[in-house]
Design a protein around this motif. Structure first.
Motif, PDB file in Angstrom:
ATOM      1  N   TYR A   1       0.832  -1.196   0.000  1.00  0.00           N
ATOM      2  CA  TYR A   1       0.000   0.000   0.000  1.00  0.00           C
ATOM      3  C   TYR A   1       0.871   1.251   0.000  1.00  0.00           C
ATOM      4  O   TYR A   1       1.807   1.380   0.761  1.00  0.00           O
ATOM      5  CB  TYR A   1      -0.897  -0.016   1.244  1.00  0.00           C
ATOM      6  CG  TYR A   1      -1.751   1.204   1.374  1.00  0.00           C
ATOM      7  CD1 TYR A   1      -2.737   1.478   0.442  1.00  0.00           C
ATOM      8  CD2 TYR A   1      -1.584   2.084   2.431  1.00  0.00           C
ATOM      9  CE1 TYR A   1      -3.532   2.591   0.567  1.00  0.00           C
ATOM     10  CE2 TYR A   1      -2.386   3.198   2.566  1.00  0.00           C
ATOM     11  CZ  TYR A   1      -3.355   3.449   1.633  1.00  0.00           C
ATOM     12  OH  TYR A   1      -4.149   4.549   1.751  1.00  0.00           O
TER      13      TYR A   1
ATOM     14  N   ARG B   1      -5.042   1.925  -2.927  1.00  0.00           N
ATOM     15  CA  ARG B   1      -4.540   1.025  -3.962  1.00  0.00           C
ATOM     16  C   ARG B   1      -3.340   0.259  -3.421  1.00  0.00           C
ATOM     17  O   ARG B   1      -2.389   0.836  -2.918  1.00  0.00           O
ATOM     18  CB  ARG B   1      -4.135   1.817  -5.199  1.00  0.00           C
ATOM     19  CG  ARG B   1      -3.667   0.944  -6.338  1.00  0.00           C
ATOM     20  CD  ARG B   1      -3.243   1.829  -7.511  1.00  0.00           C
ATOM     21  NE  ARG B   1      -2.618   1.048  -8.534  1.00  0.00           N
ATOM     22  CZ  ARG B   1      -3.195   0.721  -9.682  1.00  0.00           C
ATOM     23  NH1 ARG B   1      -4.406   1.147  -9.924  1.00  0.00           N
ATOM     24  NH2 ARG B   1      -2.566   0.007 -10.564  1.00  0.00           N
TER      25      ARG B   1
ATOM     26  N   GLU C   1      -0.856  -3.195  -4.654  1.00  0.00           N
ATOM     27  CA  GLU C   1      -0.606  -4.065  -5.801  1.00  0.00           C
ATOM     28  C   GLU C   1       0.478  -5.082  -5.479  1.00  0.00           C
ATOM     29  O   GLU C   1       1.472  -4.763  -4.823  1.00  0.00           O
ATOM     30  CB  GLU C   1      -0.204  -3.228  -7.015  1.00  0.00           C
ATOM     31  CG  GLU C   1      -0.123  -4.037  -8.286  1.00  0.00           C
ATOM     32  CD  GLU C   1       0.054  -3.145  -9.497  1.00  0.00           C
ATOM     33  OE1 GLU C   1       1.196  -3.037  -9.974  1.00  0.00           O
ATOM     34  OE2 GLU C   1      -0.949  -2.563  -9.946  1.00  0.00           O
ATOM     35  N   THR C   2       0.267  -6.298  -5.942  1.00  0.00           N
ATOM     36  CA  THR C   2       1.225  -7.388  -5.792  1.00  0.00           C
ATOM     37  C   THR C   2       1.306  -8.139  -7.111  1.00  0.00           C
ATOM     38  O   THR C   2       0.297  -8.334  -7.782  1.00  0.00           O
ATOM     39  CB  THR C   2       0.766  -8.351  -4.665  1.00  0.00           C
ATOM     40  OG1 THR C   2       0.744  -7.643  -3.440  1.00  0.00           O
ATOM     41  CG2 THR C   2       1.694  -9.537  -4.539  1.00  0.00           C
ATOM     42  N   ARG C   3       2.511  -8.547  -7.464  1.00  0.00           N
ATOM     43  CA  ARG C   3       2.727  -9.330  -8.696  1.00  0.00           C
ATOM     44  C   ARG C   3       3.261 -10.706  -8.325  1.00  0.00           C
ATOM     45  O   ARG C   3       4.106 -10.827  -7.448  1.00  0.00           O
ATOM     46  CB  ARG C   3       3.705  -8.617  -9.614  1.00  0.00           C
ATOM     47  CG  ARG C   3       3.176  -7.286 -10.104  1.00  0.00           C
ATOM     48  CD  ARG C   3       4.209  -6.575 -10.989  1.00  0.00           C
ATOM     49  NE  ARG C   3       3.781  -5.239 -11.292  1.00  0.00           N
ATOM     50  CZ  ARG C   3       2.981  -4.912 -12.317  1.00  0.00           C
ATOM     51  NH1 ARG C   3       2.545  -5.844 -13.123  1.00  0.00           N
ATOM     52  NH2 ARG C   3       2.636  -3.659 -12.516  1.00  0.00           N
TER      53      ARG C   3
ATOM     54  N   ARG D   1      -8.837  -6.583  -8.160  1.00  0.00           N
ATOM     55  CA  ARG D   1      -8.733  -6.886  -9.593  1.00  0.00           C
ATOM     56  C   ARG D   1      -7.509  -7.782  -9.796  1.00  0.00           C
ATOM     57  O   ARG D   1      -6.402  -7.441  -9.382  1.00  0.00           O
ATOM     58  CB  ARG D   1      -8.596  -5.600 -10.407  1.00  0.00           C
ATOM     59  CG  ARG D   1      -8.589  -5.846 -11.906  1.00  0.00           C
ATOM     60  CD  ARG D   1      -8.528  -4.565 -12.689  1.00  0.00           C
ATOM     61  NE  ARG D   1      -7.284  -3.868 -12.378  1.00  0.00           N
ATOM     62  CZ  ARG D   1      -7.155  -2.548 -12.287  1.00  0.00           C
ATOM     63  NH1 ARG D   1      -8.174  -1.770 -12.453  1.00  0.00           N
ATOM     64  NH2 ARG D   1      -5.990  -2.008 -12.024  1.00  0.00           N
TER      65      ARG D   1
ATOM     66  N   THR E   1      -1.178  -9.981 -11.723  1.00  0.00           N
ATOM     67  CA  THR E   1      -1.132  -8.690 -11.053  1.00  0.00           C
ATOM     68  C   THR E   1      -2.407  -8.578 -10.235  1.00  0.00           C
ATOM     69  O   THR E   1      -3.504  -8.622 -10.788  1.00  0.00           O
ATOM     70  CB  THR E   1      -1.043  -7.532 -12.064  1.00  0.00           C
ATOM     71  OG1 THR E   1       0.096  -7.714 -12.892  1.00  0.00           O
ATOM     72  CG2 THR E   1      -0.944  -6.196 -11.342  1.00  0.00           C
TER      73      THR E   1
ATOM     74  N   THR F   1      -4.461  -6.193  -7.835  1.00  0.00           N
ATOM     75  CA  THR F   1      -4.584  -4.787  -7.465  1.00  0.00           C
ATOM     76  C   THR F   1      -5.797  -4.610  -6.572  1.00  0.00           C
ATOM     77  O   THR F   1      -6.930  -4.835  -6.997  1.00  0.00           O
ATOM     78  CB  THR F   1      -4.726  -3.898  -8.722  1.00  0.00           C
ATOM     79  OG1 THR F   1      -3.650  -4.169  -9.619  1.00  0.00           O
ATOM     80  CG2 THR F   1      -4.724  -2.432  -8.341  1.00  0.00           C
TER      81      THR F   1
END
Length: 176
Positions: free
Chosen positions: A9, A16, A18-20, A140, A158, A160
């Motif tokens: 974060y 928002r 995000e992690t990959r 997402r 990805t 999100t």
């Protein structure tokens, strides 16, 4: 699972996270679903995107296992939506395939997703541009895979999290 890059974060970008991830087999995709289920709760909206055969239903199958729901989680392509009640005290899983639905939320009103959302975990395959109005808080997941004549099982994901719900939900723990 290979070690992915994680973007926790960011207060500069409120709401928002995000992690990959890189997933190397269908079994690992299901495992990811089981692990992700531990982060989910009633009221969560999960949107899955990716090419045909990317692993959206496989991931959802793992979510169902992790949530402890009744019934085999299979693609709802022809029935549009399936409800899997909880076998315990957790939320039911509502699994939607919006591929054949052309319009936005208006076309999906008959599914009563807005009524189900507060008490369920709703997973929508092919939901981009169709269900965002259901909640400002949503997860997402975009799954990328090699296309064409290939047997490559590697998937790049990805995840999100959008909205305050996902700001500190622990998506980065999925990379461990």
């Amino acid at each position: 699972m290979e070690r992915p890059a994680a973007a926790p974060y960011d207060p500069a970008e409120p709401g928002r996270a995000e992690t990959r991830l890189t997933i190397t087999s269908p079994e690992r995709m299901r495992e990811l679903g089981r692990r992700l289920a531990k982060l989910l709760r009633a009221g969560d909206l999960v949107m899955l995107s990716g090419e045909l055969g990317a692993g959206k239903t496989t991931l959802t199958r793992g979510l169902g296992e992790g949530l402890g729901v009744r019934g085999a989680v299979t693609s709802p392509t022809f029935v549009i939506a399936r409800v899997h009640p909880s076998l315990g005290d957790g939320p039911p899983l509502v699994h939607v395939d919006a591929y054949r639905l052309g319009g936005g939320l208006d076309e999906m009103e008959d599914l009563d997703l807005d009524v189900s959302l507060p008490d369920s975990v709703i997973v929508v395959e092919w939901g981009e541009g169709k269900v965002e109005e259901l909640s400002e808080d949503r997860l997402r997941i975009v799954i990328h895979r090699a296309v064409g004549d290939t047997t490559d099982e590697v998937r790049h994901l990805t995840l999100t999290g959008l909205g305050e719900r996902w700001a500190d939900a622990g998506l980065e723990t999925l990379t461990a």
